[in-house]
Design a protein around this motif. Structure first.
Motif, PDB file in Angstrom:
ATOM      1  N   GLN A  56       0.831  -1.207   0.000  1.00  0.00           N
ATOM      2  CA  GLN A  56       0.000   0.000   0.000  1.00  0.00           C
ATOM      3  C   GLN A  56       0.867   1.259   0.000  1.00  0.00           C
ATOM      4  OE1 GLN A  56      -2.698   0.292   3.291  1.00  0.00           O
ATOM      5  NE2 GLN A  56      -3.682   2.128   2.497  1.00  0.00           N
ATOM      6  N   THR A  77       3.304   1.937  -1.692  1.00  0.00           N
ATOM      7  CA  THR A  77       3.767   2.317  -3.027  1.00  0.00           C
ATOM      8  C   THR A  77       2.648   2.888  -3.895  1.00  0.00           C
ATOM      9  OG1 THR A  77       3.399   0.123  -3.986  1.00  0.00           O
ATOM     10  CG2 THR A  77       5.563   0.540  -2.960  1.00  0.00           C
ATOM     11  N   SER A  78       1.479   3.077  -3.320  1.00  0.00           N
ATOM     12  CA  SER A  78       0.358   3.652  -4.062  1.00  0.00           C
ATOM     13  C   SER A  78       0.768   5.000  -4.652  1.00  0.00           C
ATOM     14  CB  SER A  78      -0.844   3.830  -3.137  1.00  0.00           C
ATOM     15  OG  SER A  78      -1.898   4.433  -3.826  1.00  0.00           O
ATOM     16  N   GLY A  79       0.553   5.168  -5.925  1.00  0.00           N
ATOM     17  CA  GLY A  79       0.897   6.416  -6.594  1.00  0.00           C
ATOM     18  C   GLY A  79       2.298   6.465  -7.171  1.00  0.00           C
TER      19      GLY A  79
END
Length: 178
Positions: free
Chosen positions: A17, A19-21
């Motif tokens: 999560q 690493t989202s984006g």
């Protein structure tokens, strides 16, 4: 939306999560002569210069290029354009260290000569045959033509600094590898 990935040892089963984006924004190649390289990438591959950033104190310039679509809205304001550039995908950064163009015997390692390292960048094209004709008309140096070698349907050319560029047609790649 389900995120797909092939399963292979070493590949994480879940995307963290945290690493989202995260987005792969650009890859960088060092160039000897900006005018020659910019002419090559803008004419032969239709790339546009999104942003040029000079760093006089360190004596280098960065050129950020990308393929744009008609609907792309590139900001006019330099600061906004810089932020927009760094939020895109598939950008090619060309880095020019000042003075390299004046050294006749100067060349960057292309990564394919010994010792091997960096290999190539790749452009996918809608029609490989048409692309090969375009590259021939522009006198681009081929490393490998689509009908040569064991990997049929794949071409490799060189840019002005000798970096390899793979040219593929996605429809011809359905049987690649195992």
């Amino acid at each position: 939306m389900t995120l797909f990935t092939e399963k292979h040892p070493g590949v994480e089963a879940h995307v963290p999560q945290e690493t989202s984006g995260f987005t792969l924004n650009h890859t960088m190649l060092r160039i000897k002569d900006p005018q020659r390289s910019l002419a090559f990438y803008s004419h032969v591959f239709g790339m546009r210069l999104l942003r040029k950033l000079d760093f006089p104190e360190m004596q280098f310039t960065l050129y950020f290029l990308a393929r744009l679509e008609e609907e792309d809205q590139v900001p006019e304001d330099p600061g906004e354009r810089t932020m927009w550039t760094f939020s895109q995908r598939s950008i090619l950064e060309l880095t020019h260290n000042w003075g390299s163009e004046d050294k006749a015997d100067f060349a960057y390692h292309d990564g394919n000569a010994e010792p091997q390292g960096f290999g190539h960048i790749c452009f996918s094209v809608p029609d490989l045959t048409t692309a090969v004709h375009w590259l021939d008309r522009n006198e681009v140096e081929f490393v490998k033509r689509p009908d040569q070698g064991k990997m049929q349907g794949v071409a490799f050319v060189k840019d002005p600094d000798g970096y390899w560029i793979e040219i593929i047609e996605p429809a011809l790649m359905t049987q690649a590898g195992r």
